[in-house]
Design a protein around this motif. Structure first.
Motif, short mmCIF file in Angstrom:
data_model
loop_
_atom_site.label_atom_id
_atom_site.label_comp_id
_atom_site.label_asym_id
_atom_site.label_seq_id
_atom_site.Cartn_x
_atom_site.Cartn_y
_atom_site.Cartn_z
N GLN A 1 22.16 -59.01 -82.65
CA GLN A 1 23.28 -58.31 -82.02
C GLN A 1 23.58 -58.82 -80.61
OE1 GLN A 1 22.08 -54.17 -82.35
NE2 GLN A 1 21.48 -54.56 -84.47
N CYS A 2 22.83 -59.84 -80.15
CA CYS A 2 23.15 -60.43 -78.86
C CYS A 2 24.49 -61.16 -78.96
CB CYS A 2 22.07 -61.44 -78.43
SG CYS A 2 20.48 -60.67 -78.11
N GLN A 3 25.18 -61.29 -77.83
CA GLN A 3 26.49 -61.93 -77.87
C GLN A 3 26.38 -63.40 -78.27
OE1 GLN A 3 28.87 -61.41 -74.32
NE2 GLN A 3 30.28 -63.05 -74.91
N ASP B 1 22.35 -68.29 -79.52
CA ASP B 1 21.14 -68.92 -78.98
C ASP B 1 20.64 -68.19 -77.74
OD1 ASP B 1 23.19 -69.55 -77.36
OD2 ASP B 1 22.72 -71.68 -77.16
N CYS B 2 20.91 -66.89 -77.67
CA CYS B 2 20.51 -66.08 -76.51
C CYS B 2 19.01 -66.23 -76.26
CB CYS B 2 20.84 -64.62 -76.78
SG CYS B 2 20.54 -63.54 -75.36
N ALA B 3 18.65 -66.52 -75.02
CA ALA B 3 17.23 -66.63 -74.68
C ALA B 3 16.69 -65.29 -74.17
CB ALA B 3 17.03 -67.72 -73.62
N HIS B 4 17.53 -64.28 -74.21
CA HIS B 4 17.16 -62.91 -73.79
C HIS B 4 16.63 -62.92 -72.36
CE1 HIS B 4 17.56 -62.75 -78.06
NE2 HIS B 4 16.39 -63.34 -78.27
N ALA B 5 17.32 -63.70 -71.50
CA ALA B 5 16.91 -63.79 -70.10
C ALA B 5 18.02 -63.21 -69.22
CB ALA B 5 16.59 -65.23 -69.75
N ASN C 1 25.47 -59.19 -72.33
CA ASN C 1 25.46 -58.52 -73.64
C ASN C 1 24.27 -58.93 -74.52
OD1 ASN C 1 27.90 -57.27 -72.93
ND2 ASN C 1 29.03 -59.09 -73.63
N CYS C 2 23.10 -58.91 -73.90
CA CYS C 2 21.87 -59.23 -74.64
C CYS C 2 21.28 -57.94 -75.19
CB CYS C 2 20.88 -59.94 -73.72
SG CYS C 2 19.24 -60.07 -74.45
N ALA C 3 21.21 -57.86 -76.51
CA ALA C 3 20.74 -56.61 -77.15
C ALA C 3 19.28 -56.32 -76.82
CB ALA C 3 20.93 -56.72 -78.66
N ILE C 4 18.51 -57.38 -76.63
CA ILE C 4 17.09 -57.19 -76.30
C ILE C 4 16.95 -56.59 -74.90
CG2 ILE C 4 14.93 -58.44 -75.85
CD1 ILE C 4 15.21 -58.88 -78.70
N LYS C 5 17.66 -57.19 -73.94
CA LYS C 5 17.60 -56.68 -72.56
C LYS C 5 18.09 -55.23 -72.50
CE LYS C 5 15.76 -59.80 -70.17
NZ LYS C 5 14.41 -59.44 -69.83
ZN LIG Z 1 19.51 -61.65 -76.17
#
Ligand SMILES: [Zn+2]
Ligand SMILES: Nc1nc2c(ncn2[C@@H]2O[C@H](COP(=O)(O)OP(=O)(O)OP(=O)(O)O)[C@@H](O)[C@H]2O)c(=O)[nH]1
Ligand SMILES: [Mg+2]
Length: 319
Positions: free
Chosen positions: A273-275, A278-282, A286-290
């Motif tokens: 669900q991140c935008q 290849d989101c590194a969640h950093a 719109n990072c779903a993890i963050k």
């Molecule tokens: Zn992310």
């Protein structure tokens, strides 16, 4: 002594065009013990003559021939249905196959010490990667009052895995029946865990015999003394075999992308669900993890461990 190989996991289809069929029950330097229908044979692994012979590991099915000068030789390792592999603990970036042809993996933890979730996650990834069933066995239930705390640590990282709890001391054998129920002719169960976790003690109790040496843990920090030094297969009275392994503190994962995704499916699901794909969640927007971290619905330490394991696999790919 004649051996019924069906007890050792023989299944129709395991045939050798030449030579006698055997299953490796123990590996020492260059030599192995193999269970064959005519008994346990001491065999040499013929890797000098045939360069491309795989190094046999405990659990392998092999073809054995008799050489007039050298005695019994393994001339072929049959295709493996699966393996438990880790990164070789040496400096080199290579795979080390621990055992082969496994139906069920027990991750064994002693309740006399804390359970770091990161260590459990690593064991889970290498166990899951084999494709075998995976269960968690908590030993030394007599040594703690905090079983439910430990169970909730496990639930947070391995919610779908069965947990068995045993207490084995001075003739008391609680929790063994549940595990003995899993044993059946032909089944292969491998035990993994830290030194001192109680793997060999558990196997002795399951087979009701003092086959494996066991060793006291250090009084202060409960560290084991690396009593078991080779991987070894033990026959259970019901048929089926158990594989004891030397204790390891932690394991390096190896080529286990899919297993990693399964073990961390909660985070995998969120990251879809991140935008950015290849989101590194950093620092991405719109990072779903963050966002889940901010809402405190996921454990940021678990996220860190997940990203570290991913990085480990990336580095192996790029070597
Ligand atoms: Zn992310
Ligand atoms: N009180 C208690 N002690 C146990 C239990 N299970 C194992 N132990 C003790 O824990 C110590 C370590 O057991 P081992 O079976 O040698 O452990 P291991 O996992 O095989 O260790 P390595 O071979 O070094 O990898 C021994 O002193 C056992 O008697 C248990 O359920 N209760
Ligand atoms: Mg042992």
């Amino acid at each position: 002594m004649k051996i019924d190989l069906a007890k050792y996991g023989y299944k129709p289809g395991l045939e050798t065009p030449s030579g006698e069929l055997g299953r490796i029950v123990r590996v020492d330097r260059g030599e192995c013990d193999a269970a064959t229908s005519s008994g346990i044979l001491r065999v040499l692994s013929d890797s000098q003559r045939s360069q491309n012979l795989l190094a046999p590991v405990v659990g392998d099915w092999v073809s054995i021939v008799e050489d007039p000068d050298l005695g019994f030789l393994i001339n072929e390792v049959l295709p493996r249905s699966n393996t438990i592999s880790r990164r070789d603990p040496s400096e080199q970036i290579i795979e080390q196959v621990l055992v082969a042809n496994i139906d069920h993996v027990f991750i064994v933890h002693g309740l006399d010490r804390p359970l770091p979730p990161g260590r459990l996650e690593r064991f889970l990834v290498i166990a899951e990667d084999s494709g075998a069933e995976v269960s968690i066995v908590l030993t030394k239930a007599d040594q703690t009052e905090e079983i439910s705390e430990v169970k909730s640590i496990i639930k947070a990282v391995a919610e779908d895995k069965p947990i068995f709890v045993v207490a084995l001391r001075g003739g008391v054998t609680e929790g063994l029946d549940e595990i003995n129920k899993l044993m059946e002719a032909g089944k292969t169960i491998a035990l993994l865990g830290e030194s001192g976790a109680g793997k060999s003690t558990l196997i002795n109790a399951l087979v009701d015999d003092d086959i494996m040496a066991t060793g006291e843990v250090r009084a202060g920090d409960k560290k084991g003394r690396h009593t078991t030094v080779t991987r070894e297969m033990i026959l259970h009275p019901k048929g089926g075999v158990l594989i004891d392994t030397p204790g390891v503190r932690s394991v390096g994962i190896w080529d286990a992308q899919e297993a990693l995704e399964r073990v961390f499916k909660d985070l995998e699901h969120l990251s879809n669900q991140c935008q950015f794909n290849d989101c590194a969640h950093a620092t991405e927007p719109n990072c779903a993890i963050k966002e889940a971290e901010k809402k405190e619905v996921i454990d940021p330490y678990r996220v860190q461990r997940y990203l570290a394991l991913q990085k480990e696999l990336e580095e192996q790919k790029n070597r």
